[in-house]
Design a protein around this motif. Structure first.
Motif, PDB file in Angstrom:
ATOM      1  N   ARG A  92      -2.372  10.585   5.453  1.00 56.76           N
ATOM      2  CA  ARG A  92      -2.106  11.305   7.087  1.00 56.76           C
ATOM      3  C   ARG A  92      -1.058  10.217   7.445  1.00 56.76           C
ATOM      4  NH1 ARG A  92      -3.679   7.364  10.370  1.00 56.76           N
ATOM      5  NH2 ARG A  92      -5.845   6.423  10.019  1.00 56.76           N
ATOM      6  N   ARG A  93      -0.533  10.900   8.564  1.00 52.04           N
ATOM      7  CA  ARG A  93       0.568   9.855   9.359  1.00 52.04           C
ATOM      8  C   ARG A  93      -0.287   8.571   9.544  1.00 52.04           C
ATOM      9  NH1 ARG A  93       4.373  13.310  13.513  1.00 52.04           N
ATOM     10  NH2 ARG A  93       6.148  12.405  11.929  1.00 52.04           N
ATOM     11  N   ARG A  94       0.599   7.451   9.503  1.00 51.59           N
ATOM     12  CA  ARG A  94       0.128   6.146   9.758  1.00 51.59           C
ATOM     13  C   ARG A  94      -0.918   5.561   8.764  1.00 51.59           C
ATOM     14  NH1 ARG A  94       0.625   2.515  14.877  1.00 51.59           N
ATOM     15  NH2 ARG A  94       2.620   2.651  15.422  1.00 51.59           N
ATOM     16  N   GLY A  95      -0.989   6.485   7.723  1.00 53.38           N
ATOM     17  CA  GLY A  95      -2.030   6.205   6.364  1.00 53.38           C
ATOM     18  C   GLY A  95      -1.528   4.747   5.775  1.00 53.38           C
ATOM     19  N   ARG A  96      -2.442   4.452   5.161  1.00 48.99           N
ATOM     20  CA  ARG A  96      -2.180   3.144   4.249  1.00 48.99           C
ATOM     21  C   ARG A  96      -2.510   3.227   2.855  1.00 48.99           C
ATOM     22  NH1 ARG A  96      -4.624  -2.267   7.003  1.00 48.99           N
ATOM     23  NH2 ARG A  96      -3.074  -1.737   8.556  1.00 48.99           N
ATOM     24  N   LEU A  97      -1.422   2.758   1.948  1.00 53.31           N
ATOM     25  CA  LEU A  97      -1.807   2.664   0.800  1.00 53.31           C
ATOM     26  C   LEU A  97      -1.960   1.169   0.128  1.00 53.31           C
ATOM     27  CD1 LEU A  97      -0.331   4.547  -2.402  1.00 53.31           C
ATOM     28  CD2 LEU A  97      -0.075   2.330  -2.349  1.00 53.31           C
ATOM     29  N   TYR A  98      -2.915   0.853  -0.557  1.00 57.93           N
ATOM     30  CA  TYR A  98      -3.232  -0.385  -1.104  1.00 57.93           C
ATOM     31  C   TYR A  98      -2.909  -0.319  -2.557  1.00 57.93           C
ATOM     32  CZ  TYR A  98      -5.286  -2.229   3.051  1.00 57.93           C
ATOM     33  OH  TYR A  98      -5.542  -2.593   4.483  1.00 57.93           O
ATOM     34  N   GLU A  99      -2.010  -1.130  -2.894  1.00 58.54           N
ATOM     35  CA  GLU A  99      -1.594  -1.205  -4.486  1.00 58.54           C
ATOM     36  C   GLU A  99      -2.206  -2.270  -5.166  1.00 58.54           C
ATOM     37  OE1 GLU A  99      -0.146   0.509  -6.862  1.00 58.54           O
ATOM     38  OE2 GLU A  99      -0.558  -1.391  -7.789  1.00 58.54           O
ATOM     39  N   GLU A 152       5.412   7.090   9.380  1.00 59.40           N
ATOM     40  CA  GLU A 152       4.905   5.643   9.417  1.00 59.40           C
ATOM     41  C   GLU A 152       3.808   5.208   8.479  1.00 59.40           C
ATOM     42  OE1 GLU A 152       4.051   4.985  13.667  1.00 59.40           O
ATOM     43  OE2 GLU A 152       5.905   5.379  14.218  1.00 59.40           O
ATOM     44  N   ILE A 153       4.213   5.271   7.120  1.00 55.79           N
ATOM     45  CA  ILE A 153       3.179   5.132   6.116  1.00 55.79           C
ATOM     46  C   ILE A 153       3.393   3.446   5.929  1.00 55.79           C
ATOM     47  CG2 ILE A 153       2.752   5.367   3.564  1.00 55.79           C
ATOM     48  CD1 ILE A 153       1.959   7.688   5.334  1.00 55.79           C
ATOM     49  N   GLU A 154       2.324   2.920   5.608  1.00 56.59           N
ATOM     50  CA  GLU A 154       2.059   1.461   5.367  1.00 56.59           C
ATOM     51  C   GLU A 154       1.841   1.347   3.983  1.00 56.59           C
ATOM     52  OE1 GLU A 154      -0.149  -1.209   7.939  1.00 56.59           O
ATOM     53  OE2 GLU A 154      -0.307   0.314   9.457  1.00 56.59           O
ATOM     54  N   ILE A 155       2.556   0.400   3.061  1.00 57.86           N
ATOM     55  CA  ILE A 155       2.075   0.202   1.707  1.00 57.86           C
ATOM     56  C   ILE A 155       2.060  -1.241   1.388  1.00 57.86           C
ATOM     57  CG2 ILE A 155       3.076   0.592  -0.818  1.00 57.86           C
ATOM     58  CD1 ILE A 155       5.132   2.473   0.095  1.00 57.86           C
ATOM     59  N   MET A 156       0.717  -1.445   1.137  1.00 54.03           N
ATOM     60  CA  MET A 156       0.352  -2.959   0.951  1.00 54.03           C
ATOM     61  C   MET A 156      -0.073  -3.276  -0.406  1.00 54.03           C
ATOM     62  SD  MET A 156      -1.541  -3.306   4.607  1.00 54.03           S
ATOM     63  CE  MET A 156      -1.270  -4.884   4.973  1.00 54.03           C
ATOM     64  N   GLY A 157       0.704  -4.302  -1.054  1.00 54.75           N
ATOM     65  CA  GLY A 157       0.020  -5.055  -2.064  1.00 54.75           C
ATOM     66  C   GLY A 157      -0.963  -5.706  -2.092  1.00 54.75           C
ATOM     67  N   ASN A 158      -1.781  -5.712  -2.771  1.00 53.69           N
ATOM     68  CA  ASN A 158      -3.106  -6.390  -2.720  1.00 53.69           C
ATOM     69  C   ASN A 158      -3.456  -7.207  -4.136  1.00 53.69           C
ATOM     70  OD1 ASN A 158      -5.287  -6.856  -0.307  1.00 53.69           O
ATOM     71  ND2 ASN A 158      -6.469  -6.958  -2.256  1.00 53.69           N
ATOM     72  N   TYR A 159      -3.176  -8.523  -4.196  1.00 53.97           N
ATOM     73  CA  TYR A 159      -3.476  -9.049  -5.526  1.00 53.97           C
ATOM     74  C   TYR A 159      -4.699 -10.151  -5.130  1.00 53.97           C
ATOM     75  CZ  TYR A 159      -2.656 -12.880  -8.876  1.00 53.97           C
ATOM     76  OH  TYR A 159      -2.778 -13.895  -9.924  1.00 53.97           O
TER      77      TYR A 159
END
Length: 373
Positions: A285-292, A313-320
């Motif tokens: 959705r708008r302002r949704g967030r993807l965790y990679e 306004e999509i957020e893409i966030m790496g998570n290690y």
């Protein structure tokens, strides 16, 4: 006394090797390994797909007991969840990373240990020099000064405790998303939006479990393995989507239908397929967030639409990995509540079965393969 270990001496060169058992130094301990998980990063190192120092002994998802201690070990080894003195016979697991405390990230962002640029691990030191035994695929292992250990709860079985380290990855990510970890110790608040997990291998399944335990009411699991999708229902999946019988457009449409129209609030990419990133963004959705979380290796590039990301306004966030050993303590707490059938994730193998696991990939439908040492 000789110690048996699986040592990798080069790309796809691994065999059982005998080492002479040594006493610990004054500021280290020796642990006897009971179980050690088989992580994808272990396999990547063996296959030469990530930077390692050959030879090395893989294995970092451990359950062990303290076998011997140097006289200063209680001062040099950090105990995260106990003020008690270490003693022989204590059941423990470890944070496999020793941070430097000196780099930019340790000095300025010390709460995020995974960012340390000089972290020491078994794969960065190797096994060519004493004390040799620094990985968990061995009968015994040396724990170096500066290491952080977690004492295991008495009621937590070895079979569940071996999931602590990978579950910490999920705990850290979910805590990051929710802005804290109150959901672990306090009453959880409902998460009334749609969560999508692409890939329900070990990390994806534990992300699914973590979001469910955190209060998510609507979680979609996506995978190509029907048995894993069935198991995902036991870990909180409200819906499952089979990749083999759907197209990307069909999956996006289905996700939006399930969400009631706008799309998912969160997408977790845990399958390591680059094209999934673009698909997952389109499912948000708008302002949704993807965790990679699925690309610890370079599996290739993917084309993204920056206009779509900007306008929505999509957020893409790496998570290690996870920010600190506290994530492991929290994971142990969750596992100890036995709210989900974690034992169904695990399949145990003997150390001498390594060829069929590493090279032949004969682990069946196991989500987490584990060596019994």
């Amino acid at each position: 006394m000789e110690v048996l270990a699986l040592e990798c001496s080069g790309v796809n060169k691994i065999e059982l090797v005998k080492f002479k058992k040594q006493r610990p130094s004054n500021d280290s301990i020796i642990i006897k390994i009971g179980l050690c998980g088989i992580c994808g990063t272990d396999i990547h190192g063996i296959e030469g797909k990530r930077s390692v120092k050959y030879p090395f002994i893989p294995g970092h998802e451990i359950v062990a007991t303290i076998e011997d201690m140097g006289k200063n070990a209680s001062d040099s080894i950090k105990k995260i969840n106990s003020n008690d003195e270490l003693k022989i016979g204590d059941r423990i697991t470890i944070n496999p990373r020793i941070v430097c405390g000196k780099c930019y990230y340790c000095q300025n962002m010390g709460q995020y240990q995974e960012l340390c640029t000089n972290a020491i691990t078994a794969t960065s030191i190797g096994s060519s020099k004493p004390p040799h035994l620094l990985g968990g695929w061995a009968e015994y292992m040396h724990i170096l000064p500066g290491s952080e250990i977690i004492k295991l709860p008495e009621k937590l079985s070895d079979e569940l405790a071996v999931l602590i380290e990978p579950f910490a990855c999920a705990v850290g990510c979910i805590g990051r998303h929710l802005g804290g970890y109150g959901w672990i110790t306090d009453k959880k608040a409902p998460i009334n939006e749609t969560i999508v997990i692409y890939g329900v291998g070990a990390i994806g399944m534990l992300m699914l479990a973590g979001f469910y335990l955190a209060g998510a009411k609507q979680i979609i699991a996506i995978d190509a393995n029907q048995k894993k999708l069935e198991l995902a229902k036991k870990f909180g999946a409200s819906y499952t989507i089979d990749v083999l019988s759907t197209t990307p457009d069909e999956r996006i449409k289905k996700i939006k239908e399930i969400s009631g129209g706008p799309g998912a609030a969160v997408v977790v990419e845990a399958c390591g397929v680059p094209d999934t990133i673009a698909e997952g963004i389109s499912a948000l959705r708008r302002r949704g967030r993807l965790y990679e979380m699925g690309h610890l290796l370079d599996a290739g590039k993917v084309e993204l639409d920056p206009n779509y990301i900007c306008r929505n306004e999509i957020e893409i966030m790496g998570n290690y990995a996870y920010p600190s050993s506290q994530s492991m303590v929290d994971a142990a707490l969750l596992l100890g509540r036995h709210e989900l059938p974690y034992e169904r994730l695990i399949k145990i193998f003997n150390l001498d079965q390594y060829k069929e696991i590493i090279f032949d990939k004969k682990i069946g439908d196991a989500v987490k393969a584990v060596f019994k040492i």
